[in-house]
Design a protein around this motif. Structure first.
Motif, PDB file in Angstrom:
ATOM      1  N   VAL A  24     136.340 -25.537  56.464  1.00 41.84           N
ATOM      2  CA  VAL A  24     137.399 -25.420  55.459  1.00 41.84           C
ATOM      3  C   VAL A  24     137.560 -26.725  54.699  1.00 41.84           C
ATOM      4  O   VAL A  24     137.770 -26.739  53.477  1.00 41.84           O
ATOM      5  CB  VAL A  24     138.727 -24.998  56.123  1.00 41.84           C
ATOM      6  N   GLU A  30     141.093 -22.121  50.536  1.00 29.75           N
ATOM      7  CA  GLU A  30     140.547 -21.509  51.731  1.00 29.75           C
ATOM      8  C   GLU A  30     141.591 -21.456  52.850  1.00 29.75           C
ATOM      9  O   GLU A  30     141.593 -20.525  53.657  1.00 29.75           O
ATOM     10  CB  GLU A  30     139.292 -22.257  52.170  1.00 29.75           C
ATOM     11  N   CYS A  34     142.669 -18.091  54.856  1.00 32.75           N
ATOM     12  CA  CYS A  34     142.696 -18.069  56.326  1.00 32.75           C
ATOM     13  C   CYS A  34     144.063 -17.607  56.833  1.00 32.75           C
ATOM     14  O   CYS A  34     144.170 -16.858  57.813  1.00 32.75           O
ATOM     15  CB  CYS A  34     142.375 -19.458  56.878  1.00 32.75           C
ATOM     16  N   ILE A 144     136.861 -15.908  58.564  1.00 28.92           N
ATOM     17  CA  ILE A 144     136.572 -16.019  57.137  1.00 28.92           C
ATOM     18  C   ILE A 144     135.627 -14.913  56.675  1.00 28.92           C
ATOM     19  O   ILE A 144     135.866 -14.222  55.691  1.00 28.92           O
ATOM     20  CB  ILE A 144     135.970 -17.401  56.815  1.00 28.92           C
ATOM     21  N   SER A 162     138.922  -9.889  54.960  1.00 24.02           N
ATOM     22  CA  SER A 162     137.974 -10.878  54.439  1.00 24.02           C
ATOM     23  C   SER A 162     136.809 -10.201  53.744  1.00 24.02           C
ATOM     24  O   SER A 162     136.251 -10.717  52.787  1.00 24.02           O
ATOM     25  CB  SER A 162     137.456 -11.751  55.582  1.00 24.02           C
ATOM     26  N   THR A 183     134.992 -18.390  49.679  1.00 19.38           N
ATOM     27  CA  THR A 183     135.303 -18.699  51.060  1.00 19.38           C
ATOM     28  C   THR A 183     134.101 -18.548  51.985  1.00 19.38           C
ATOM     29  O   THR A 183     133.892 -19.349  52.876  1.00 19.38           O
ATOM     30  CB  THR A 183     136.438 -17.783  51.557  1.00 19.38           C
TER      31      THR A 183
END
Length: 558
Positions: A24, A30, A34, A144, A162, A183
């Motif tokens: 990250v 990001e 998350c 992620i 995700s 991401t």
């Protein structure tokens, strides 16, 4: 402090080390994704991007700026409607400050009834995070990328997964203006590939500078009505000295206003009918380049320019073009080199035309120096046809010390159909690598592909090639401005199109020293030094070359 703020606080507290380290690396965008994919984000009312930034800013204010350290320092005060346009980062998360904030809050609860007040206790969710570094990394990448179906099963109530984030068509980059941070690993590869394909800002600047520094020429449409040419043949007379037609004083259009308007606005090719002309034979293959026009029995043409010019184009330049030329001269003061150093380290003004009348095979190239940015050579290759000039043997050309003329720059070598591969070998021996070639498509006076049969044993040669060799790493060159195809009409034997000089000057800039070898008088032009044995005497302006050339002449005379 409301429930959403508590969720964000606890998320930051438990995930502190994972968020500020790879993968990250503290990216606020990001971190946001998350959070919304984690078990900390509960309920149907998801935290929006704007709310997330707002809560982060609120947490930092509660602890007087000691919770989050960001880059830039005011990152939390900046607003971004789209999270993918935010490239700000969090460098440090103070766990102690977050713990104190949680203790002060009385609204934190872990039951489904958010209105109940219970003592603050550590969430059982923190036990789901592995303790070892490798396990933490795998767990975070699973969150992620969404590759673990067991975790996805826990998140079935989550509205945004995700997988939907990565595959959402709205987030797929379409062009260079739509670059953002993604991401997933695959998304980062897409972003990297997109960045590599994107055009640098310097390329846009190069093309704009080339546009501003290129002089304009008036363009006129050509009349395609054959009846007009036949009618005008009786009203015009051909001027053999300039190869143009002009209207007779007795010319009268009568009520034919369409013809009068066309003559005023368009070019016309008027058939030149002489005493010996036989119209049944058709057009001459050579047209305006015919060496026997006075006795040729084929049909030739004279060009009637638009009458709005009030004369020949060489004698009556357009005022608009004159003003454009002044603008071009102003823009030539702009330095062309935005990266690296130019081949001539001092920025010099453009010099007037210079030339040396000499035998190129006998000239010592040390006289010319080695700081030329661009060189054009048009050798008289040996071909199987009668020419009005002497030709060179291949070995004689190869023996010339062309390698002395440049430290770095480009060398452009005109080649014939027979000598394309030979020209490549010559450039390689002189220290160049051939990167490209410019192709000149030849057209006739009537703007048609030529088919004279003058050159070519098997097929008519209607094109010529100009090999482009590069020495060193000239980062100062302007690349990607012009195409490699040039369409231009032929003129007298061995004369190349004028457009090639514009292409070269846009590639290397106007202030770079330019040299032409085996040139003639019509090749001389500002900013260029031309050498060859068909020039009128010698004219040098640059003192250094003039002194060296005079010394070389004296030594040869003795």
């Amino acid at each position: 402090m409301d429930r959403k703020a508590v969720e964000i606080t606890k998320f930051l507290l438990d995930w502190n080390y994972l968020l500020i380290n790879a993968p990250v690396s503290g990216s606020i965008t990001e971190i946001y994704f998350c959070f919304i994919l984690s078990n900390y984000s509960k309920g149907k009312d998801r935290v929006s991007w704007q709310q997330f930034i707002k809560y982060l800013n609120m947490l930092n204010k509660v602890a007087h700026g000691h919770v989050l350290d960001c880059t830039p320092h005011n990152a939390l005060q900046l607003t971004y409607e789209d999270p993918f346009k935010c490239f700000n980062r969090i460098n440090y998360i103070n766990r102690l400050s977050l713990s104190l904030i949680l203790k002060r809050s009385k609204q934190l609860t872990h039951s489904e009834n958010w209105g109940m007040e219970e003592p603050v206790k550590r969430s059982s969710l923190s036990s789901d995070i592995p303790t070892d570094k490798a396990g933490q990394y795998k767990y975070l990448m699973t969150l992620i990328e969404g590759s673990d179906h067991s975790l996805k099963k826990k998140w079935r109530s989550t509205e945004v997964t995700s997988e939907r984030i990565v595959n959402n068509s709205k987030l797929v980059p379409l062009d260079g203006d739509d670059i953002y941070s993604m991401t997933s690993r695959s998304g980062r590869l897409i972003q990297l590939e997109l960045l590599l394909r994107s055009e640098c800002a310097s390329h846009h600047l190069i093309r704009e500078r080339a546009r501003l520094q290129t002089s304009e020429r008036e363009f006129y449409d050509c009349c395609e009505n054959p009846d007009h040419a036949n009618q005008l043949s009786q009203m015009t007379e051909f001027d053999r000295q300039v190869n143009y037609c002009k209207l007779k004083k007795s010319a009268w259009f009568g009520r034919n206003s369409l013809l009068a308007k066309c003559v005023n606005e368009r070019m016309h090719f008027i058939p030149v009918i002489q005493q010996q002309t036989d119209t049944k034979l058709g057009d001459c293959s050579y047209l305006d380049t015919c060496h026997k026009m006075e006795s040729c029995r084929y049909v030739h043409y004279g060009l009637l320019m638009p009458q709005s010019l009030q004369g020949y184009p060489e004698k009556s330049p357009n005022d608009k073009l004159q003003k454009a030329g002044l603008k071009v001269k102003q823009f030539t003061r702009i330095n062309n080199f935005t990266r690296g150093e130019p081949v001539c380290l001092s920025s010099m003004e453009e010099l007037p035309p210079q030339w040396i009348n000499c035998d190129v095979t006998k000239l010592n190239f040390d006289v010319l120096g080695n700081n030329w940015g661009v060189i054009i050579a048009d050798p008289s290759w040996t071909i199987h046809m009668n020419l009005n000039y002497s030709s060179m043997k291949d070995d004689d050309l190869l023996s010339l010390r062309m390698d002395k003329l440049q430290k770095e720059g480009i060398y452009l070598l005109w080649v014939t159909g027979r000598t394309i591969e030979m020209g490549r070998k010559f450039l390689k021996k002189w220290g160049y690598r051939v990167l490209n070639q410019i192709t000149w498509i030849k057209t006739s006076q009537l703007v048609r592909t030529i088919s004279t049969g003058r050159t070519g044993h098997w097929l008519n040669h209607s094109k010529e090639h100009l090999l482009v060799g590069v020495k060193g790493e000239p980062k100062w060159m302007n690349c990607g401005v012009d195409p490699q195809i040039l369409i231009s009409s032929t003129r007298e034997t061995s004369r190349k199109p004028e457009e090639i000089y514009g292409i070269v000057e846009r590639m290397v800039g106007l202030r770079v020293k330019k040299l032409e070898i085996f040139g003639r008088q019509h090749n001389t032009r500002p900013g260029w030094l031309t050498i060859g044995n068909q020039l009128q005497e010698t004219h040098l302006v640059e003192k250094e070359i003039s002194i060296k050339y005079s010394q070389w002449l004296k030594s040869n005379v003795k």
